[in-house]
Design an enzyme around this catalytic site. Structure first.
Site, short mmCIF file in Angstrom:
data_model
loop_
_atom_site.label_atom_id
_atom_site.label_comp_id
_atom_site.label_asym_id
_atom_site.label_seq_id
_atom_site.Cartn_x
_atom_site.Cartn_y
_atom_site.Cartn_z
N ALA A 184 0.83 -1.20 0.00
CA ALA A 184 0.00 0.00 0.00
C ALA A 184 0.86 1.25 0.00
O ALA A 184 1.68 1.46 0.90
CB ALA A 184 -0.93 0.00 1.22
N LYS A 193 -0.58 -2.24 -4.68
CA LYS A 193 -0.28 -3.38 -5.54
C LYS A 193 -0.76 -4.63 -4.81
O LYS A 193 -0.56 -4.79 -3.60
CB LYS A 193 1.22 -3.48 -5.82
CG LYS A 193 1.74 -2.44 -6.78
CD LYS A 193 3.21 -2.67 -7.08
CE LYS A 193 3.75 -1.62 -8.02
NZ LYS A 193 5.21 -1.81 -8.26
N ASP A 220 8.76 0.15 2.93
CA ASP A 220 9.04 -0.20 1.53
C ASP A 220 10.54 -0.32 1.29
O ASP A 220 11.00 -1.25 0.62
CB ASP A 220 8.42 0.83 0.59
CG ASP A 220 8.80 2.27 0.90
OD1 ASP A 220 9.28 2.56 2.02
OD2 ASP A 220 8.61 3.13 0.02
#
Length: 243
Positions: A7, A13, A99
């Site tokens: 997210a 995705k 990430d």
């Protein structure tokens, strides 16, 4: 199967981790449409939802609520001080974006070599990873589209178009001047970062480029690079398999 969700601020995705261990990308969707996207997927035999988020807390809450309603266990992956052989380089480790953390984990599993990771999206992130998994720090800077947007929104007589050539050259018009100036800024950061990385690592590192913004780089100016995609999802898959 397990459902993997990456997210971001605007998009999510979604992928499936098959029993075989293969990651199957389903697609990239606006965050606001997440519930519509997940409804038909959750009709399959989903054992668990594993997600990581750098987006608004509303997205996190939506995923947790959907999982609760569907009675599916959920694991939210967060940045760790140390895991999968990678040691976080931040003193306050939790402030390294998840990430970036998952990308470091995925890269270390693949290469186990001194590596520079350049991820270009809304922002450019530059991270240095030693061969033994120690994160040596990194940088964050505006990505190509964000640089362009800031200049265009804050000036009256600067304009641009959508196309740029592969070669990075001095421009004889405003549109190319802005595009090539932004691209030169990215290349300059990468080149200076590689110089810093070589000094810290005392070897020539591998270079990994990822993110949608890689297409804006004059790649002929970067030597011996690997172009990887979906590294955050690969990192999520490791957590789904092992945690």
């Amino acid at each position: 199967m397990q459902l993997l969700i990456e997210a971001g601020n605007t998009y999510v995705k979604v992928a499936l981790l098959q029993v075989s261990g293969r990651v199957e990308l389903i697609g990239k969707y606006p965050s606001k449409k997440l519930e519509l996207v997940l409804d038909p997927i959750l009709e399959q035999k989903i054992k668990r939802i594993v997600f990581a988020s750098v987006g608004p807390v509303e997205v996190d809450n939506t995923i947790q609520r959907i999982a609760q309603v569907a009675n599916i266990p959920v694991l939210q992956v967060k940045t760790m001080r140390k895991d999968f052989g990678v040691k976080n380089g931040y003193n306050e480790y939790q402030y390294l974006g998840v990430d970036r953390w998952l990308t470091l984990v995925a890269i270390h599993q693949q290469f186990k070599r001194p590596t520079v990771i350049v991820d270009i999206g809304t922002a450019l992130t530059f991270d240095v990873l030693s061969g033994d998994g120690k994160h040596l720090g990194g940088w964050i800077a505006p990505g190509y589209q964000l640089m362009m947007k800031v200049v265009l929104e804050n000036t009256t007589k600067v304009f641009s178009d959508h196309d740029h050539r592969d070669r990075l050259s001095l421009a004889d018009n405003t549109a190319d001047g802005l595009k090539n100036g932004c691209r030169a800024a990215l290349i300059g950061l990468i080149e200076y970062g590689l110089k810093e990385a070589r000094e810290k690592l005392a070897v020539e590192p591998d270079v990994v480029l990822c993110g949608g913004g890689v297409r804006h780089l004059p790649l002929g100016d970067i030597k011996n690079y690997n172009h990887c995609s979906e590294l955050v999802l690969e990192g999520l898959a490791l957590y789904a398999k092992c945690r």
